[in-house]
Enzyme design. Structure first.
Site, PDB file in Angstrom:
ATOM      1  N   HIS A 277      13.861  -0.193   8.598  1.00  0.00           N
ATOM      2  CA  HIS A 277      13.443   1.222   8.687  1.00  0.00           C
ATOM      3  C   HIS A 277      14.169   1.941   9.832  1.00  0.00           C
ATOM      4  O   HIS A 277      15.054   2.733   9.556  1.00  0.00           O
ATOM      5  CB  HIS A 277      11.919   1.394   8.812  1.00  0.00           C
ATOM      6  CG  HIS A 277      11.152   0.671   7.748  1.00  0.00           C
ATOM      7  ND1 HIS A 277      11.412   0.863   6.416  1.00  0.00           N
ATOM      8  CD2 HIS A 277      10.170  -0.273   7.803  1.00  0.00           C
ATOM      9  CE1 HIS A 277      10.613   0.091   5.698  1.00  0.00           C
ATOM     10  NE2 HIS A 277       9.856  -0.615   6.522  1.00  0.00           N
ATOM     11  N   ASP A 328      11.615  -3.227  -0.383  1.00  0.00           N
ATOM     12  CA  ASP A 328      10.400  -3.225   0.436  1.00  0.00           C
ATOM     13  C   ASP A 328       9.128  -3.408  -0.389  1.00  0.00           C
ATOM     14  O   ASP A 328       8.786  -4.514  -0.779  1.00  0.00           O
ATOM     15  CB  ASP A 328      10.379  -1.948   1.290  1.00  0.00           C
ATOM     16  CG  ASP A 328       9.344  -1.983   2.405  1.00  0.00           C
ATOM     17  OD1 ASP A 328       8.544  -2.931   2.454  1.00  0.00           O
ATOM     18  OD2 ASP A 328       9.321  -1.060   3.236  1.00  0.00           O
TER      19      ASP A 328
HETATM   20  C1  NGQ Z   1       4.478  -4.587   5.536  1.00  0.00           C
HETATM   21  N1  NGQ Z   1       5.405  -2.380   5.161  1.00  0.00           N
HETATM   22  O1  NGQ Z   1       4.518  -5.524   6.325  1.00  0.00           O
HETATM   23  O2  NGQ Z   1       4.277  -4.734   4.333  1.00  0.00           O
HETATM   24  C2  NGQ Z   1       4.663  -3.192   6.087  1.00  0.00           C
HETATM   25  C3  NGQ Z   1       3.325  -2.567   6.352  1.00  0.00           C
HETATM   26  C4  NGQ Z   1       2.873  -2.818   8.806  1.00  0.00           C
HETATM   27  C5  NGQ Z   1       6.172  -1.414   5.605  1.00  0.00           C
HETATM   28  N2  NGQ Z   1       6.303  -1.281   6.896  1.00  0.00           N
HETATM   29  C6  NGQ Z   1       2.528  -3.241   7.416  1.00  0.00           C
HETATM   30  N3  NGQ Z   1       6.785  -0.619   4.782  1.00  0.00           N
HETATM   31  O3  NGQ Z   1       3.987  -2.394   9.088  1.00  0.00           O
HETATM   32  O4  NGQ Z   1       1.990  -2.939   9.643  1.00  0.00           O
HETATM   33 ZN    ZN Z   2       8.557  -4.168   5.151  1.00  0.00          ZN
END
Ligand code: NGQ
Ligand code: ZN
Length: 470
Positions: A277, A328
């Site tokens: 990101h 993702d």
């Molecule tokens: C994840 N997803 O680990 O799936 C993360 C969300 C977080 C993204 N960052 C959870 N898109 O970052 O705490």
């Molecule tokens: Zn992720």
């Protein structure tokens, strides 16, 4: 069942790092890389591709299980829904999955990705524990489910077991909803150790991934770097960073540093690193990441879906930054969609068109595709993602169900059509490291993979119903 190794192919039109090339004979080495490319009349009699061919892209960031959540989080349930309220639904969903479900979902996803222009995947894998938060008898049970999905589909895997220990900066106690993700350093060490032999046997690359600066403290990241030196020297390291404004604010509140600043303070970030990101950057951070050689992992469709913000891609590319693309949350499985969204985010911000072209490659889609294939391979710890000597013999044949639609288009703009027309993206053959994994758009295991996914979805729907009515 593994497809036989090919010795080469002859392309009428292929996208190479130098742009489109015609009548290119490409000879493969025994390790599935490209030995030599020659523009000739195919004296070797290699199999001929009449359709255009592009390098396969490595999808550099996936949480496979989230593929099965599609459609569950698009309902407004709060005065303001956000990344954080989406995350609560994702946590809830993660508590419904068995190892069998994980395998079936990942295999279904990987099949879709192969048909979406991807030949490799980096799985950022953090669901480790059983439903109650205790480790499985084999700690690496769910990682092995991912290995099996890669084997069944033929998508090339870089597996990143994720270290996840806290709920926010400063080592905050994890929440109950995070219990399947949590491990201590010893548990992580043991998991990594047990994965080494099966990964080596299957040809998977293993890497290290602190989930984020929210989930791992600086001390823990330092220990992970020692484990890397000891067990997997030089392996890829990936981390989520600076995706949400609240994340920047929490970071500043904790120690007065922004997340990217913190990361560079504490870690030896170099070209083996991938920053997932990195959406919210100061000008200084843009320059620092570009100079470090780290790859930025852009997941444009998920970032749009989650309302993250817009990555400063024009500035980053102008400073020589490297990027790749990731699916993702897997709400999109076509590389073309990710690239389209990446370009559109910049157009909407700048009110311009054809923004992410370059002096050497004015075709936006060809420019983005070439760079994303290169960046994805780097982030995955693989040979270059390019139709060029030393690159992987991984490529995708582009077809169209309505070939006449392309007749007005210059052959060098064919990828622009595939990325920007919104008329689907159709593949013929997909070759991964010299082996034909998809033939004329079909995968030999397709029926079984779809049936197992359907069965998993029935089980999951049943468990979601039980939990709602309880
Ligand atoms: C994840 N997803 O680990 O799936 C993360 C969300 C977080 C993204 N960052 C959870 N898109 O970052 O705490
Ligand atoms: Zn992720």
């Amino acid at each position: 069942m593994t497809a036989p190794m090919l010795t080469g192919a002859h392309f009428r039109l292929a996208l190479t790092p130098e742009g489109w090339r015609r009548n290119l004979s490409v000879h493969f080495a025994a390790d599935g890389t490209i030995r030599e490319t020659i523009e000739d009349g195919n004296p070797a009699g290699l199999p001929v591709y009449e359709n255009p061919v592009v390098p396969g892209v490595t999808d550099l960031h996936s949480h496979a299980f989230q593929y099965a959540m599609a459609g569950l989080s698009e309902v407004r349930r709060n005065p303001v829904d956000s990344f954080w309220s989406w995350r609560d639904i994702m946590y809830f969903f993660a508590l419904t999955l068995s190892p069998e479900d994980m395998q079936a979902i990942a295999a279904r996803l990987y099949l879709a990705l192969l048909k979406g222009g991807y030949t490799g995947i980096v799985e950022f894998h953090y669901v480790h524990n059983d439903l109650d938060g205790t480790p499985y008898a084999r700690r690496e049970e769910l990682s092995l489910a991912i290995f099996e999905a890669a084997r069944a589909t033929g998508l090339e895997l870089t597996h990143l077991p994720v270290f996840y220990a806290h709920s926010n900066f400063g080592g905050e106690t994890p929440t109950g909803g995070q219990r399947r993700f949590i491990q201590d350093l010893d548990g992580y060490h043991a998991m990594l150790d047990s994965l080494r032999a099966p990964a080596a046997e299957a040809g998977h690359v293993l890497g290290i991934a602190p989930h984020s600066l929210r989930a791992a403290t600086p001390e823990e990241i330092a220990r992970l770097m020692q484990m890397r030196d000891e067990m997997l020297p030089g392996c890829p390291v990936h981390i989520h960073v600076a995706e949400q404004v609240k994340e920047i604010e929490d970071s500043l509140a904790w120690n007065g540093r922004r997340p990217v600043e913190q990361l560079f303070d504490i870690a030896p970030v170099d070209d083996r690193w991938c920053l997932i990101h990195a959406t919210h950057l100061t000008d200084a951070e843009v320059g620092q990441i570009a100079r470090s050689g780290a790859t930025v992992g852009l997941c444009s469709m998920t970032e749009a879906n989650l309302g993250d913000g817009i990555f400063p891609a024009t500035d980053f590319l102008a400073q020589g930054g490297e990027f790749g693309i990731g699916s993702d949350s897997n709400i999109a499985t076509f590389a073309a969609q990710e690239l389209q969204q990446l370009e559109y985010s910049q157009r909407l911000r700048d009110r311009q068109r054809n923004v992410l072209a370059s002096p050497g490659q004015p075709h936006v889609a060809a420019n983005l595709w070439t760079r994303a294939a290169r960046g994805g391979a780097r982030a995955a710890g693989r040979p270059e993602g390019a139709i060029a000597p030393g690159g992987m013999a991984s490529f995708v044949e582009l077809t169209s169900p309505e070939p006449e639609a392309l007749l007005p288009v210059d052959p060098e703009a064919c990828l622009d059509f595939h990325v920007f027309s919104g008329r689907g993206f159709h593949v013929g053959d997909v070759v991964v490291r010299g082996r034909k994994v998809v033939q004329s758009g079909s995968h030999p295991q397709e029926e079984a993979i779809l049936a197992e996914y359907a069965a998993a979805m029935r089980r999951i729907a049943g468990r979601l119903d039980d939990r709602k009515t309880r």
